[in-house]
Write an enzyme that holds these catalytic residues in place. Structure first.
Site, PDB file in Angstrom:
ATOM      1  N   GLU A   6     -70.367  54.343   8.277  1.00 46.43           N
ATOM      2  CA  GLU A   6     -69.263  54.765   7.400  1.00 46.43           C
ATOM      3  C   GLU A   6     -67.922  54.366   8.025  1.00 46.43           C
ATOM      4  OE1 GLU A   6     -67.840  55.601   4.934  1.00 46.43           O
ATOM      5  OE2 GLU A   6     -68.867  57.061   3.704  1.00 46.43           O
ATOM      6  N   ASP A   7     -66.900  54.303   7.201  1.00 51.29           N
ATOM      7  CA  ASP A   7     -65.577  54.021   7.765  1.00 51.29           C
ATOM      8  C   ASP A   7     -64.862  55.297   8.199  1.00 51.29           C
ATOM      9  OD1 ASP A   7     -65.348  54.739   5.077  1.00 51.29           O
ATOM     10  OD2 ASP A   7     -63.553  53.579   4.752  1.00 51.29           O
ATOM     11  N   ASP A  20     -63.828  62.431   6.429  1.00 46.53           N
ATOM     12  CA  ASP A  20     -62.558  63.097   6.145  1.00 46.53           C
ATOM     13  C   ASP A  20     -62.871  64.589   5.910  1.00 46.53           C
ATOM     14  OD1 ASP A  20     -59.917  63.412   5.518  1.00 46.53           O
ATOM     15  OD2 ASP A  20     -59.902  62.093   3.792  1.00 46.53           O
ATOM     16  N   LEU A  68     -70.567  62.465   3.336  1.00 42.92           N
ATOM     17  CA  LEU A  68     -71.650  62.278   4.296  1.00 42.92           C
ATOM     18  C   LEU A  68     -72.654  63.408   4.266  1.00 42.92           C
ATOM     19  CD1 LEU A  68     -72.454  60.059   6.199  1.00 42.92           C
ATOM     20  CD2 LEU A  68     -70.253  59.783   5.164  1.00 42.92           C
ATOM     21  N   LYS A 110     -61.460  62.428  11.053  1.00 39.09           N
ATOM     22  CA  LYS A 110     -60.177  63.128  10.958  1.00 39.09           C
ATOM     23  C   LYS A 110     -60.440  64.629  10.954  1.00 39.09           C
ATOM     24  CE  LYS A 110     -57.032  61.055   7.981  1.00 39.09           C
ATOM     25  NZ  LYS A 110     -56.366  60.944   6.665  1.00 39.09           N
ATOM     26  N   ARG A 168     -57.388  46.549   2.809  1.00 35.61           N
ATOM     27  CA  ARG A 168     -58.690  46.645   3.472  1.00 35.61           C
ATOM     28  C   ARG A 168     -58.911  45.492   4.446  1.00 35.61           C
ATOM     29  NH1 ARG A 168     -61.891  50.495   0.671  1.00 35.61           N
ATOM     30  NH2 ARG A 168     -61.508  50.618  -1.555  1.00 35.61           N
TER      31      ARG A 168
HETATM   32  C1  PRP Z   1     -64.074  57.275   1.600  1.00 29.02           C
HETATM   33  C2  PRP Z   1     -64.928  56.972   2.819  1.00 29.02           C
HETATM   34  C3  PRP Z   1     -66.005  58.011   2.742  1.00 29.02           C
HETATM   35  C4  PRP Z   1     -65.327  59.166   2.068  1.00 29.02           C
HETATM   36  C5  PRP Z   1     -64.962  60.164   3.107  1.00 29.02           C
HETATM   37  O1  PRP Z   1     -64.609  56.609   0.513  1.00 29.02           O
HETATM   38  O2  PRP Z   1     -65.446  55.690   2.799  1.00 29.02           O
HETATM   39  O3  PRP Z   1     -67.101  57.567   1.989  1.00 29.02           O
HETATM   40  O4  PRP Z   1     -64.155  58.674   1.434  1.00 29.02           O
HETATM   41  O5  PRP Z   1     -64.346  61.264   2.527  1.00 29.02           O
HETATM   42  P1  PRP Z   1     -64.925  62.726   2.626  1.00 29.02           P
HETATM   43  O6  PRP Z   1     -65.361  62.952   4.036  1.00 29.02           O
HETATM   44  O7  PRP Z   1     -63.745  63.570   2.255  1.00 29.02           O
HETATM   45  O8  PRP Z   1     -66.043  62.876   1.644  1.00 29.02           O
HETATM   46  P2  PRP Z   1     -63.820  56.365  -0.845  1.00 29.02           P
HETATM   47  O9  PRP Z   1     -64.366  57.301  -1.884  1.00 29.02           O
HETATM   48  O10 PRP Z   1     -62.340  56.395  -0.593  1.00 29.02           O
HETATM   49  O11 PRP Z   1     -64.309  54.918  -1.255  1.00 29.02           O
HETATM   50  P3  PRP Z   1     -64.066  53.494  -0.539  1.00 29.02           P
HETATM   51  O12 PRP Z   1     -64.956  53.466   0.684  1.00 29.02           O
HETATM   52  O13 PRP Z   1     -64.510  52.524  -1.573  1.00 29.02           O
HETATM   53  O14 PRP Z   1     -62.599  53.365  -0.189  1.00 29.02           O
END
Ligand code: PRP
Length: 175
Positions: free
Chosen positions: A95-96, A99, A104, A127, A161
């Protein structure tokens, strides 16, 4: 300039190499099935796998979580699923960012129900200030403060990105 560099390209690449060495040790003698989570993790996944030395298979999936942030189990909407059967495989989710932790938490539950031999998580960023759902991150590149970060896969309105570094974004300064 609306972007301040937060994690340089060099710092990111050095850290990824360290993480990969740990993953190589932990999975020595095993095969590893990597699941990169689109879109954000495309760059971290691509850089990480270059340093792995066990037999690797790789797929991507895309999922969004729904929840009001106060419940511990959100709904998972799978936009793109993996095609393979992960039963009895050693699986590493890549994952990136973690948050709030909701995505997850529900993604992990979904994949666990498919019966992998093991399921671990590698996340590029974490974070803690925003965490609402505790997620165990087995391989974490960087813990960060509560900044609006972009680059290295992370976007603002779909942009930035492609940057090879992570920056702190100041939308009010954008011209
Ligand atoms: C982002 C990220 C995680 C998620 C984390 O994805 O890649 O999947 O948010 O957030 P959380 O811990 O609050 O659930 P996003 O929905 O922004 O899609 P993207 O990867 O296409 O930017």
């Amino acid at each position: 300039m609306a972007i301040d560099i937060y994690l340089s390209e060099e710092k990111i690449q050095n850290r990824i190499q360290e993480l990969a060495e740990k993953i190589n040790k932990d999975y020595a003698g095993k095969e590893l099935h990597i699941i990169g989570v689109l879109n954000g993790a495309f760059m971290f996944t691509a850089d990480l796998v270059r340093h792995l030395n066990m037999p690797v298979t790789l797929e991507f999936m895309s999922a969004s979580s729904y929840g009001d942030g106060t419940v511990s189990s959100g709904e998972l909407k799978i936009n793109l699923d993996i095609k393979s059967d992960i039963r009895d495989k050693h699986v590493l989710i890549v994952e990136d960012i973690v948050d709030t932790g909701l995505t997850l938490t529900v993604l992990r539950k979904n994949l666990m129900e498919r019966g992998p031999a093991s399921l671990k998580l590698a996340s590029f960023l974490f974070k803690p200030a925003r965490l609402e759902h505790k997620v165990e991150i087995d391989y974490l590149a960087f813990e960060i403060e509560d900044h609006f970060v972009i680059g290295y896969g992370l976007d603002y309105a779909g942009r930035y990105r492609e940057l090879p570094y992570v920056g702190i974004f100041h939308p009010e300064k954008e011209s």
